[in-house]
Scaffold this motif. Structure first.
Motif, PDB file in Angstrom:
ATOM      1  N   ILE A  38       0.828  -1.210   0.000  1.00 30.79           N
ATOM      2  CA  ILE A  38       0.000   0.000   0.000  1.00 30.79           C
ATOM      3  C   ILE A  38       0.862   1.259   0.000  1.00 30.79           C
ATOM      4  O   ILE A  38       0.535   2.242  -0.661  1.00 30.79           O
ATOM      5  CB  ILE A  38      -0.990  -0.003   1.182  1.00 30.79           C
ATOM      6  N   LEU A  39       1.970   1.237   0.707  1.00 33.66           N
ATOM      7  CA  LEU A  39       2.837   2.426   0.729  1.00 33.66           C
ATOM      8  C   LEU A  39       3.404   2.717  -0.656  1.00 33.66           C
ATOM      9  O   LEU A  39       3.512   3.881  -1.060  1.00 33.66           O
ATOM     10  CB  LEU A  39       3.944   2.253   1.758  1.00 33.66           C
ATOM     11  N   GLY A  40       3.727   1.679  -1.399  1.00 32.68           N
ATOM     12  CA  GLY A  40       4.185   1.858  -2.780  1.00 32.68           C
ATOM     13  C   GLY A  40       3.084   2.419  -3.665  1.00 32.68           C
ATOM     14  O   GLY A  40       3.332   3.266  -4.531  1.00 32.68           O
ATOM     15  N   ILE A  41       1.861   1.956  -3.446  1.00 33.37           N
ATOM     16  CA  ILE A  41       0.721   2.456  -4.207  1.00 33.37           C
ATOM     17  C   ILE A  41       0.485   3.934  -3.906  1.00 33.37           C
ATOM     18  O   ILE A  41       0.217   4.733  -4.811  1.00 33.37           O
ATOM     19  CB  ILE A  41      -0.540   1.609  -3.915  1.00 33.37           C
ATOM     20  N   VAL A  42       0.620   4.314  -2.644  1.00 32.71           N
ATOM     21  CA  VAL A  42       0.468   5.730  -2.278  1.00 32.71           C
ATOM     22  C   VAL A  42       1.496   6.575  -3.033  1.00 32.71           C
ATOM     23  O   VAL A  42       1.163   7.621  -3.585  1.00 32.71           O
ATOM     24  CB  VAL A  42       0.590   5.937  -0.751  1.00 32.71           C
ATOM     25  N   GLU A  43       2.732   6.126  -3.082  1.00 31.23           N
ATOM     26  CA  GLU A  43       3.771   6.884  -3.792  1.00 31.23           C
ATOM     27  C   GLU A  43       3.446   7.015  -5.272  1.00 31.23           C
ATOM     28  O   GLU A  43       3.609   8.093  -5.860  1.00 31.23           O
ATOM     29  CB  GLU A  43       5.153   6.250  -3.597  1.00 31.23           C
ATOM     30  N   ARG A  44       2.991   5.922  -5.900  1.00 34.63           N
ATOM     31  CA  ARG A  44       2.623   5.997  -7.318  1.00 34.63           C
ATOM     32  C   ARG A  44       1.449   6.954  -7.523  1.00 34.63           C
ATOM     33  O   ARG A  44       1.420   7.711  -8.491  1.00 34.63           O
ATOM     34  CB  ARG A  44       2.305   4.602  -7.863  1.00 34.63           C
ATOM     35  N   MET A  45       0.494   6.930  -6.598  1.00 31.63           N
ATOM     36  CA  MET A  45      -0.640   7.861  -6.691  1.00 31.63           C
ATOM     37  C   MET A  45      -0.158   9.305  -6.574  1.00 31.63           C
ATOM     38  O   MET A  45      -0.605  10.171  -7.308  1.00 31.63           O
ATOM     39  CB  MET A  45      -1.662   7.582  -5.578  1.00 31.63           C
ATOM     40  N   ARG A  46       0.743   9.546  -5.637  1.00 33.09           N
ATOM     41  CA  ARG A  46       1.253  10.910  -5.442  1.00 33.09           C
ATOM     42  C   ARG A  46       2.006  11.400  -6.674  1.00 33.09           C
ATOM     43  O   ARG A  46       1.992  12.591  -6.973  1.00 33.09           O
ATOM     44  CB  ARG A  46       2.150  10.972  -4.209  1.00 33.09           C
ATOM     45  N   ASN A  47       2.661  10.481  -7.366  1.00 29.08           N
ATOM     46  CA  ASN A  47       3.456  10.871  -8.533  1.00 29.08           C
ATOM     47  C   ASN A  47       2.656  10.932  -9.829  1.00 29.08           C
ATOM     48  O   ASN A  47       3.089  11.585 -10.770  1.00 29.08           O
ATOM     49  CB  ASN A  47       4.624   9.904  -8.721  1.00 29.08           C
ATOM     50  N   GLY A  48       1.512  10.251  -9.903  1.00 30.86           N
ATOM     51  CA  GLY A  48       0.851  10.167 -11.200  1.00 30.86           C
ATOM     52  C   GLY A  48      -0.623  10.462 -11.260  1.00 30.86           C
ATOM     53  O   GLY A  48      -1.192  10.458 -12.347  1.00 30.86           O
TER      54      GLY A  48
END
Length: 99
Positions: A38-48
């Motif tokens: 989930i933390l990786g998904i949050v980062e991808r959401m923040r970036n894209g």
């Protein structure tokens, strides 16, 4: 033991609707198992996603929590009205935030 990532989810009231700061804030903490990072998904959401940082985190975490419960409760008709729409929404998010 469930397989996947185990997260501790915490929620704490920091400001009431009227703007006041509680002296003894209400809080909630629970554990949740996810097959995804989930933390990786949050980062991808923040970036894209085009959303601000807080909105990106809220969408990512909320969607993953709801999605995982729906998967585990696949026979529960409570979620039937959401299934197709959530699946389509997640597919769209994955396309927009792919790294």
């Amino acid at each position: 033991m469930a397989s996947g990532y185990t997260y501790e989810i915490s929620l704490k009231l920091v400001r009431a609707r009227d703007g006041s700061v509680p002296t003894d804030p209400a809080s909630l903490t629970f554990e949740h198992v996810s097959h995804d990072d989930i933390l990786g998904i949050v980062e991808r959401m923040r970036n894209g996603s085009g959303l601000d940082s807080n909105a990106s985190a809220a969408v990512a975490v909320g969607t993953k929590l709801l999605g995982e419960v729906m998967i585990r409760e696949k026979k529960n008709p409570l979620f039937d009205p959401l299934r197709a729409g959530l699946h389509e929404f997640i597919a769209s998010l994955k396309q927009k935030t792919a790294t």
